[in-house]
Every structure is written in C-alpha cells, then in structure tokens.
Design a protein around this motif. Structure first.
Motif, mmCIF file in Angstrom:
data_model
loop_
_atom_site.group_PDB
_atom_site.id
_atom_site.type_symbol
_atom_site.label_atom_id
_atom_site.label_comp_id
_atom_site.label_asym_id
_atom_site.label_seq_id
_atom_site.Cartn_x
_atom_site.Cartn_y
_atom_site.Cartn_z
ATOM 1 N N GLY A 1 40.388 49.695 46.340
ATOM 2 C CA GLY A 1 40.141 49.616 47.791
ATOM 3 C C GLY A 1 41.051 48.575 48.392
ATOM 4 N N GLY A 2 40.532 47.829 49.375
ATOM 5 C CA GLY A 2 41.344 46.820 50.060
ATOM 6 C C GLY A 2 41.946 45.825 49.079
ATOM 7 N N MET A 3 41.114 45.205 48.281
ATOM 8 C CA MET A 3 41.613 44.130 47.413
ATOM 9 C C MET A 3 42.332 44.685 46.186
ATOM 10 N N GLY A 4 41.854 45.813 45.673
ATOM 11 C CA GLY A 4 42.544 46.429 44.527
ATOM 12 C C GLY A 4 43.983 46.777 44.891
ATOM 13 N N GLY A 5 44.169 47.368 46.073
ATOM 14 C CA GLY A 5 45.518 47.700 46.541
ATOM 15 C C GLY A 5 46.356 46.437 46.723
ATOM 16 N N TRP A 6 45.693 45.371 47.194
ATOM 17 C CA TRP A 6 46.393 44.086 47.387
ATOM 18 C C TRP A 6 46.860 43.524 46.042
ATOM 19 N N HIS A 7 45.984 43.576 45.027
ATOM 20 C CA HIS A 7 46.382 43.085 43.696
ATOM 21 C C HIS A 7 47.602 43.869 43.204
ATOM 22 N N HIS A 8 47.556 45.192 43.375
ATOM 23 C CA HIS A 8 48.671 46.018 42.911
ATOM 24 C C HIS A 8 49.982 45.558 43.558
ATOM 25 N N ALA A 9 49.992 45.533 44.895
ATOM 26 C CA ALA A 9 51.240 45.191 45.609
ATOM 27 C C ALA A 9 51.667 43.746 45.318
ATOM 28 N N SER A 10 50.693 42.833 45.261
ATOM 29 C CA SER A 10 51.053 41.412 45.093
ATOM 30 C C SER A 10 51.572 41.134 43.688
ATOM 31 N N VAL A 11 50.969 41.763 42.683
ATOM 32 C CA VAL A 11 51.455 41.568 41.308
ATOM 33 C C VAL A 11 52.837 42.208 41.178
ATOM 34 N N ARG A 12 52.975 43.429 41.712
ATOM 35 C CA ARG A 12 54.278 44.118 41.649
ATOM 36 C C ARG A 12 55.373 43.260 42.279
ATOM 37 N N ASP A 13 55.085 42.641 43.415
ATOM 38 C CA ASP A 13 56.132 41.944 44.159
ATOM 39 C C ASP A 13 56.349 40.481 43.734
ATOM 40 N N ASN A 14 55.362 39.888 43.059
ATOM 41 C CA ASN A 14 55.460 38.431 42.820
ATOM 42 C C ASN A 14 55.288 37.971 41.382
ATOM 43 N N VAL A 15 54.759 38.843 40.526
ATOM 44 C CA VAL A 15 54.381 38.374 39.185
ATOM 45 C C VAL A 15 55.256 39.065 38.142
ATOM 46 N N LYS A 16 55.956 38.267 37.344
ATOM 47 C CA LYS A 16 56.895 38.853 36.371
ATOM 48 C C LYS A 16 56.206 39.382 35.115
ATOM 49 N N SER A 17 55.127 38.705 34.693
ATOM 50 C CA SER A 17 54.573 38.965 33.357
ATOM 51 C C SER A 17 53.693 40.205 33.267
ATOM 52 N N PHE A 18 53.230 40.721 34.411
ATOM 53 C CA PHE A 18 52.325 41.870 34.366
ATOM 54 C C PHE A 18 52.904 43.060 35.117
ATOM 55 N N GLU A 19 52.671 44.241 34.526
ATOM 56 C CA GLU A 19 52.996 45.476 35.237
ATOM 57 C C GLU A 19 51.693 46.242 35.453
ATOM 58 N N VAL A 20 51.401 46.551 36.718
ATOM 59 C CA VAL A 20 50.202 47.350 37.001
ATOM 60 C C VAL A 20 50.562 48.802 36.729
ATOM 61 N N VAL A 21 49.811 49.418 35.813
ATOM 62 C CA VAL A 21 50.175 50.789 35.436
ATOM 63 C C VAL A 21 49.108 51.824 35.799
ATOM 64 N N ALA A 22 47.861 51.387 35.999
ATOM 65 C CA ALA A 22 46.809 52.381 36.188
ATOM 66 C C ALA A 22 45.642 51.809 36.983
ATOM 67 N N ALA A 23 44.799 52.725 37.466
ATOM 68 C CA ALA A 23 43.622 52.298 38.227
ATOM 69 C C ALA A 23 42.465 53.257 37.997
ATOM 70 N N TRP A 24 41.258 52.712 38.158
ATOM 71 C CA TRP A 24 40.048 53.546 38.165
ATOM 72 C C TRP A 24 39.237 53.187 39.391
ATOM 73 N N ASP A 25 38.778 54.204 40.100
ATOM 74 C CA ASP A 25 37.904 54.004 41.263
ATOM 75 C C ASP A 25 36.934 55.178 41.292
ATOM 76 N N ILE A 26 35.685 54.930 41.702
ATOM 77 C CA ILE A 26 34.726 56.034 41.755
ATOM 78 C C ILE A 26 35.054 57.034 42.865
ATOM 79 N N ARG A 27 35.830 56.618 43.844
ATOM 80 C CA ARG A 27 36.151 57.534 44.955
ATOM 81 C C ARG A 27 37.445 58.293 44.676
ATOM 82 N N GLU A 28 37.373 59.597 44.929
ATOM 83 C CA GLU A 28 38.552 60.437 44.686
ATOM 84 C C GLU A 28 39.724 60.036 45.586
ATOM 85 N N GLU A 29 39.425 59.718 46.869
ATOM 86 C CA GLU A 29 40.504 59.330 47.804
ATOM 87 C C GLU A 29 41.233 58.086 47.294
#
Ligand code: NAD
Length: 352
Positions: free
Chosen positions: A12-40
């Motif tokens: 959701g809001g914060m999950g999407g934020w973690h994805h973008a923020s880690v992708r753009d600022n953090v060298k050691s981690f690559e976000v590769v997958a997600a699980w959410d109960i909502r299909e959207e």
C-alpha cells in the motif's frame, strides 16, 4: 548488484514507499517481490517490476528472500513477523511494531529461537529536526535540557481507512505518537518515571485523534509529546528549555534558532520594577537585548538509507543493529502506560 534480496508484505502507501526508497537509495538490498491481500495492490507491484506472490505461503517458502519488510495495518504485525522469522527470513516491521508490549515479547522470543534479525522501521530517528535537537544537546551549546516539547500538529481531521479503527491499531498514539516517543526515549538514557496522558476523540469514532502526554525522566528532564489533527493554529515542532538558553525548531524545514545568555552576561541593569502594558513586573519584563545571544541551529545531514545499510551490516556481521527490539519494547511499554493513564484519568508512576 545488491547483495541481499528483499520482499515486501503490504504493497500500500508505505509498502510502495519502501520499494521506491530502497531502489533509489540503498545499495545492499534489491526489492524483488511483494505480497498483499488485495489484488489491485499485487497488480501495482507487478506494474512496478516486482514479482507478486499468490499467497503468503509462497513468500514464506521462497528461499531467495533474505529480508522481508512488513507494511500492513498494525494488528497484523505480530503474526506476520513471527511467520517470517520462523520461515528463516530476517524482518523489518513497520511501526508501531505491535499493539502492545506483550505481543512484542512474543516476537522477541521467536527472534531468539531463530537467530534472525528483527528490527522496527523507526525512520524518524533520521529526521533532520530530531537530529538537530540531539546535536544541540550533545554540543551543550545552551546548557543542559530540562524541558522538551515535541509536537506535530495538523488540522485535516483525517483518520482515513484502517487508521480510524481501534481493532487495526488506529489512532494517533500508534500512528505518529510512536515516532515522537521513540525519539524522546532515544535522547535520554534514563528511565521514564511518570506518564500523564490526555487522549481526545474529537471527530473520530473510538480512536484517539489528538493527544498530549507529559513524561518525567529519572534524570529530572520532563517532556511533552503532542499530536493534533484538529489544530488550526500550530506551535513549533520543538521547543527546548536548557539551563543556559532556549532552542526552537519551527518546522520540518529547520526554521528556528537558539537564544542563549550572552557569554559576558552580567546582571547590570537596574533591578527596578518595569512598567509593561500588563502592568508593573520585575520578573517578566523583557531582557535587555545585549544580555542574550542569538545562534543559528546547527547543521545536520542524516541519511535515512543508513537504516537499511545497517541491517545489511548486521547480516554481514560487521555492525550492531541500530533500531533494536529492546528499544521498541520500551516504546511499547510506554504506549501501554499511556493508555492506562488515560483510562485511569491520572498520572501513572512507572520505571520504563
Ligand atoms: P495502507 O493501507 O496504505 O497499506 C496497507 C497495505 O497492506 C494494503 O495494501 C493492504 O491491502 C495490505 N494488507 C492489509 N492486511 C494485510 C495482510 N494481512 N497481509 C498482506 N497485506 C495486507 O497503509 P500504510 O499507510 O501503508 O501503513 C502500513 C504500515 O506502515 C502501518 O503499520 C503504518 O503504521 C506504517 N507506516 C509507517 C510510516 C513511517 O513513516 N514509518 C508511514 C506510514 C505508515
């Protein structure tokens, strides 16, 4: 290439934020997958280049994943954290880590059994305003602090979605309060000895939408933490009274200043009564300007990415965890006591 692979639960809001923020600022981690109960939300994750699991079990069985970040409503934090730790994953859980201290103790027991890393996303320890207050205290520029006021105030009266429901861990103590309490406890290595909480339900149904909490620490420092969502004339983000001066941080942009006693300050003015528009007074008349000195706030430049890089450092075996479960346990015990103080309608003595 990033060394560690990461998945997110709750896109959701914060999950999407973690994805973008880690992708753009953090060298050691690559976000590769997600699980959410909502299909959207799963569709959004795919659109953003992630693999979306079809179930929680699929994530738990995925041996590729080193770290899971949990960003779902608060009442689901405990069970998901335990499931991830038991499946061999290291875990970052969003704040508030749980609904109460006992739930966190359950997670900590599983963390010990599994030996995996467990941390809580107290990202506001990297906020500039907080680091600035910390630096003023460390530098001792205006003496020793004895009273701090830490506030975040808005007037949007918005408690949207799950944040408006008690069962989900809604309300402002859990939402913003947990950040400001974590900051305050991080400032002083001294037990909290009393808590007086005033929680208000102004417009929402069953959760606190505004609150004020007064803390007393054993080291004689007192602190007020206040969150408002119904405040139409705001006060400074921080006001700190120290033995030799006062600091004010107005806002997140770090507008503010320190005013301290001038270094050659002497009581040279006549100790006569001064006639003000409120009548005669000695104590409350304005000070002669030359007896004080105005200083700019110190420069600080914290980098939030340090939070994730520290987790990588712990996994590498080269760093000590910065945001520790034991610290979060202190925060959750304070939060339990806040609810108790409000329920009783009086201050509660404690040693936290
Ligand atoms: P949100 O409603 O925007 O997103 C939550 C997502 O979790 C939704 O997509 C929902 O479908 C999903 N979800 C709900 N239950 C789930 C479950 N059992 N399993 C899998 N997915 C589930 O909420 P948000 O604003 O992103 O808040 C999520 C968490 O992040 C909360 O704990 C909140 O306190 C925290 N948060 C932290 C900060 C911060 O600055 N650290 C800021 C905002 C929110």
């Amino acid at each position: 290439m990033a060394k560690y692979k990461m998945a997110i639960i709750g896109y959701g809001g914060m999950g999407g934020w973690h994805h973008a923020s880690v992708r753009d600022n953090v060298k050691s981690f690559e976000v590769v997958a997600a699980w959410d109960i909502r299909e959207e939300a799963r569709a959004k994750a795919i659109e953003n280049g992630l693999h979306a699991y079809n179930s929680l079990e699929e994530l738990l069985e995925d041996k590729e994943i080193d770290l899971v970040t949990i960003a779902v409503p608060n009442n689901f934090h405990k069970d998901l954290s335990i499931a991830c730790l038991r499946s061999g994953k290291n875990v970052i859980c969003e704040k508030p880590v749980t609904m109460n201290a006992d739930e966190l103790r359950e997670i900590m027991q599983v963390q010990k059994e599994t030996g995996k890393v467990f941390s809580i996303h107290q990202n506001r320890r990297w906020d500039r305003d907080y680091r600035c207050i910390r630096k003023i205290i460390e530098d001792g520029t205006i003496g020793k602090p004895y009273m701090l006021e830490s506030r975040v105030q808005g007037s949007r009266r918005s408690m949207v979605g799950w944040r408006g429901h008690k069962v989900n861990g809604g309300g402002m103590v859990y939402d913003w309060g947990v950040h400001l309490i974590d900051q305050m406890l991080d400032l002083f290595d001294s037990p909290v000895t009393s808590i007086s909480a005033h929680l208000f339900n102004i417009f929402s149904d069953g959760v606190d939408d505004n609150f004020k909490v007064l803390f007393r620490f054993e080291n004689k420092v007192s602190a007020l933490v206040e969150i408002d969502t119904n405040c139409f004339i705001t006060q400074p983000r921080w006001h700190m009274s120290c033995t030799d001066g006062t600091a004010v941080i107005e806002d997140w942009d770090l507008n503010g200043k320190m005013v301290k006693l001038a270094s050659d300050e002497q009581m040279t003015w006549d100790n006569d009564i001064v006639y003000t528009s409120a009548g005669p007074t000695r104590t409350m008349a304005p000070r002669p300007r030359e007896t004080t000195e105005e200083l700019a706030l110190p420069e600080v430049n914290p980098q939030w990415s340090e939070y994730y890089e520290n987790i990588a450092g712990v996994l590498d075996g080269t760093q000590e965890l910065i945001v520790k479960p034991e610290q979060a346990l202190r925060v959750m015990t304070v939060i339990d006591t806040i609810f108790e103080s409000d329920r009783l309608g009086k201050p509660v003595e404690c040693r936290i």
